[in-house]
Motif scaffolding. Structure first.
Motif, mmCIF file in Angstrom:
data_model
loop_
_atom_site.group_PDB
_atom_site.id
_atom_site.type_symbol
_atom_site.label_atom_id
_atom_site.label_comp_id
_atom_site.label_asym_id
_atom_site.label_seq_id
_atom_site.Cartn_x
_atom_site.Cartn_y
_atom_site.Cartn_z
ATOM 1 N N TYR A 128 18.814 3.750 -5.187
ATOM 2 C CA TYR A 128 18.788 4.193 -4.097
ATOM 3 C C TYR A 128 17.309 5.278 -3.850
ATOM 4 N N MET A 129 16.670 4.872 -3.225
ATOM 5 C CA MET A 129 15.340 5.538 -2.742
ATOM 6 C C MET A 129 14.369 5.614 -3.805
ATOM 7 N N ILE A 130 14.379 4.430 -4.777
ATOM 8 C CA ILE A 130 13.384 4.094 -5.980
ATOM 9 C C ILE A 130 12.116 4.134 -5.347
ATOM 10 N N TYR A 131 11.843 3.558 -4.259
ATOM 11 C CA TYR A 131 10.311 3.370 -3.480
ATOM 12 C C TYR A 131 9.853 4.627 -3.193
ATOM 13 N N ASP A 132 10.648 5.666 -2.907
ATOM 14 C CA ASP A 132 10.190 6.897 -2.622
ATOM 15 C C ASP A 132 9.692 7.872 -3.862
ATOM 16 N N LYS A 133 9.790 7.576 -4.913
ATOM 17 C CA LYS A 133 9.597 8.465 -5.922
ATOM 18 C C LYS A 133 8.318 8.302 -6.529
ATOM 19 N N ASN A 134 7.651 9.419 -6.888
ATOM 20 C CA ASN A 134 6.208 9.337 -7.402
ATOM 21 C C ASN A 134 6.473 9.233 -8.914
ATOM 22 N N ILE A 135 5.985 8.174 -9.626
ATOM 23 C CA ILE A 135 6.578 7.680 -10.939
ATOM 24 C C ILE A 135 5.227 8.112 -11.703
ATOM 25 N N MET A 136 4.187 8.578 -11.458
ATOM 26 C CA MET A 136 2.966 8.803 -12.153
ATOM 27 C C MET A 136 2.974 10.175 -12.954
ATOM 28 N N SER A 158 0.637 -1.409 -0.031
ATOM 29 C CA SER A 158 0.091 -0.009 -0.010
ATOM 30 C C SER A 158 0.902 1.316 -0.048
ATOM 31 N N ILE A 159 1.797 1.343 0.870
ATOM 32 C CA ILE A 159 2.699 2.412 0.643
ATOM 33 C C ILE A 159 3.511 2.569 -0.371
ATOM 34 N N THR A 160 4.122 1.747 -0.925
ATOM 35 C CA THR A 160 5.155 1.864 -2.161
ATOM 36 C C THR A 160 4.070 2.231 -3.547
ATOM 37 N N ALA A 161 2.858 1.636 -3.563
ATOM 38 C CA ALA A 161 2.085 2.011 -4.549
ATOM 39 C C ALA A 161 1.332 3.456 -4.466
ATOM 40 N N LYS A 162 1.346 3.976 -3.007
ATOM 41 C CA LYS A 162 0.629 5.022 -2.819
ATOM 42 C C LYS A 162 1.821 5.960 -3.313
ATOM 43 N N GLY A 210 3.924 -3.544 -4.597
ATOM 44 C CA GLY A 210 3.070 -1.986 -4.692
ATOM 45 C C GLY A 210 3.965 -1.425 -5.876
ATOM 46 N N HIS A 211 5.406 -1.085 -5.805
ATOM 47 C CA HIS A 211 6.036 -0.247 -6.800
ATOM 48 C C HIS A 211 5.772 -0.635 -8.052
ATOM 49 N N ASN A 212 5.919 -2.063 -8.278
ATOM 50 C CA ASN A 212 5.467 -2.543 -9.731
ATOM 51 C C ASN A 212 4.105 -2.408 -10.070
ATOM 52 N N SER A 213 3.219 -2.310 -9.204
ATOM 53 C CA SER A 213 1.844 -2.303 -9.694
ATOM 54 C C SER A 213 1.714 -0.963 -10.708
ATOM 55 N N VAL A 214 2.541 0.279 -10.179
ATOM 56 C CA VAL A 214 2.288 1.408 -10.620
ATOM 57 C C VAL A 214 2.993 1.491 -11.893
ATOM 58 N N ARG A 215 4.335 0.874 -11.840
ATOM 59 C CA ARG A 215 4.957 0.830 -13.300
ATOM 60 C C ARG A 215 4.029 0.108 -14.392
ATOM 61 N N ILE A 263 15.328 0.017 3.675
ATOM 62 C CA ILE A 263 15.122 1.337 3.970
ATOM 63 C C ILE A 263 16.033 2.258 2.967
ATOM 64 N N ASN A 264 16.990 1.904 2.340
ATOM 65 C CA ASN A 264 17.889 2.681 1.504
ATOM 66 C C ASN A 264 17.175 2.389 -0.065
ATOM 67 N N LEU A 265 16.405 1.609 -0.293
ATOM 68 C CA LEU A 265 15.486 1.452 -1.176
ATOM 69 C C LEU A 265 14.065 2.436 -1.276
ATOM 70 N N GLY A 266 14.225 3.005 -0.162
ATOM 71 C CA GLY A 266 12.873 3.787 0.093
ATOM 72 C C GLY A 266 11.635 3.056 0.829
ATOM 73 N N ALA A 267 11.714 2.089 1.239
ATOM 74 C CA ALA A 267 10.792 1.367 2.001
ATOM 75 C C ALA A 267 11.126 1.397 3.567
ATOM 76 N N TYR A 268 10.904 2.739 4.095
ATOM 77 C CA TYR A 268 11.656 2.823 5.687
ATOM 78 C C TYR A 268 10.816 2.690 6.661
ATOM 79 N N GLU A 269 9.458 3.377 5.966
ATOM 80 C CA GLU A 269 8.465 3.699 6.906
ATOM 81 C C GLU A 269 8.119 2.543 8.193
ATOM 82 N N LEU A 270 7.764 1.459 7.641
ATOM 83 C CA LEU A 270 7.470 0.395 8.539
ATOM 84 C C LEU A 270 8.594 -0.212 9.600
#
Length: 427
Positions: free
Chosen positions: A419-427, A18-22, A343-348, A60-67
């Motif tokens: 680095y921090m790929i999951y933190d980016k809005n790709i839409m 949910s977090i990475t897709a959002k 989650g990230h790939n769902s948006v890709r 964390i360094n890929l950007g999935a740090y919140e949990l």
């Protein structure tokens, strides 16, 4: 136009997805059949032990740090050791779920609790919507299944010792339904060493107040208590029936090992209550989860979807998976790893971009690919895959993927250009 990613199952994998897709730019709907998120995470609690430290820092360094920030913040004990495991953190299972729910609400993720997915609406090889038990339909563009592999009651009766009354509460909220199977994809089933299906969850939780004051004090202060089992009750055979092969060591048959996760987490699948109460300090012991922990435990790995290393389910154009639904993975860190990528790939997929495969120079990429390869073998379908121990942790060490050096892990991720790929809005 806003695009919807619909996630079915609100455990660690579903929350991570949910977090990475959002963050990637989608509108996210999370469907959970019970009244709480996190599922088995409400009775788990072990983080950062052995190779999970490496994997946590990679995520964390890929950007999935919140949990991981939440589990670190709510750890009752950090950097503790117990048989076969080093530098573990134990989060408080009594406090973690509301904090995760607050995070998802703050991210404006729509959470639908007490809603059970029972069917799918298909358009050839695409899912158009998820049918709920009240006959309403949740429509979406891409779907992620993180329903787990445990139960329902019929499976626990067929492959275990019956319903153990675990945290998943199937009698109350209804059985888990496999979305991938409803979509026409045959599920895979994990095996034990003897070829029989499924495996028992690896721990029980005792009410801490039911233990002796001496044990409670030591547990609260040190995080771990080890109590010898009477020799006549030592049973090595039970180790092969556990999900958590990282705890299938002789020390776990010869001792009662308790960990402080808010409850007293007892590292055995089940233990007859009359025998348990013969051990000094446990004379008044009472099970907290599962309530029938003297008889049995939940049975897992009975419903896995065939998938690629992008977490996309084979044979369905717009379905991804994560957590135990994605393979023979054990643990919260493993669920967050697979869920975050899904989650990230769902948006890709929505954008028509090439789906991301995590490189095998990272432990998080290697475990996803290695576990998938092993599912094709007779030996591999009988193993479990976790950063914390057993065969995969040995593989991590052999490949020099295991380290607790945070700077080295950060550099490793930077070298992949992710680095921090999951933190980016790709839409």
């Amino acid at each position: 136009m806003v695009k919807n990613v619909v996630i079915i199952g609100g455990g660690w994998a579903g929350c991570a997805a949910s977090i990475t897709a959002k963050k990637a730019g989608a509108n996210v709907i999370l469907i959970e059949r019970t009244d709480m998120l996190l599922g088995l995470g409400n009775v788990g609690g072990i983080m950062r032990n052995n190779g999970r430290f490496t994997a946590a820092e990679e995520n964390i360094n890929l950007g999935a740090y919140e949990l991981f920030e939440i589990t670190d913040r709510f750890s009752r004990h950090v950097n503790i050791n117990f048989p076969g495991h080093e530098h573990a953190s134990l989060y408080d299972v009594t406090k973690i779920e509301p904090e995760v729910k607050k995070l998802l609400n703050d991210l404006d993720i729509e959470i639908m609790t007490k809603k059970r997915a029972v069917d799918v609406i298909m358009d050839i090889n695409k899912i158009k919507g998820i049918v709920l038990d009240d006959e309403s339909v949740v429509y979406g563009d891409v779907f992620i299944e993180t329903t787990g592999s445990t139960g329902p009651m019929g499976n626990c009766l067929k492959y275990g010792n019956g319903c153990s009354m675990c945290i998943l509460r199937c009698p109350t909220f209804g059985p888990r339904i496999s979305i991938s199977q409803k979509a026409g994809i045959r599920d895979l089933m994990g095996q034990k060493d003897d070829g029989t299906y499924g495996a028992f969850s690896g721990s029980c939780k005792l009410n801490k107040d039911s233990l002796s004051e001496e044990i409670r004090t030591e547990l609260n202060e040190k995080g771990v208590v080890i109590l010898p089992v009477p020799k006549e009750n030592v049973n090595m055979d039970k180790l092969s029936k556990k999900v958590c092969q990282q705890y299938a060591l002789k020390e776990y048959a010869e001792n009662i090992i308790l960990l402080d996760t808010g409850h007293a987490k007892m590292m055995t699948s089940f233990y007859p209550l009359d025998e348990l109460r013969k051990i000094k300090g446990l004379e008044n012991a009472r099970y907290e989860d599962p309530y029938s922990g003297g008889i049995g435990n939940s049975v897992r790995y009975l419903s896995m979807a065939p998938r690629g290393n992008t977490m996309k389910v084979k044979g369905i154009d717009n379905l991804f998976c994560g957590g135990e639904k994605a393979g023979l993975f054990v643990g919260h860190t493993e669920a967050i790893t697979t869920g975050s990528l899904a989650g990230h790939n769902s948006v890709r997929l929505i954008k028509g971009e090439k789906l991301l495969e995590l490189p095998r120079t990272l432990a998080v990429g290697d475990i996803i690919a290695h576990a998938n390869e092993m599912l094709e073998t007779k030996e591999g379908i009988r193993r479990r895959y976790t950063f914390a121990g057993s065969n995969y942790f040995e593989r991590m060490k052999t490949l020099k993927l295991y380290t607790t050096d945070k700077d080295a892990i950060k550099e490793r991720v930077k070298n992949t250009a992710l680095y921090m790929i999951y933190d980016k809005n790709i839409m």
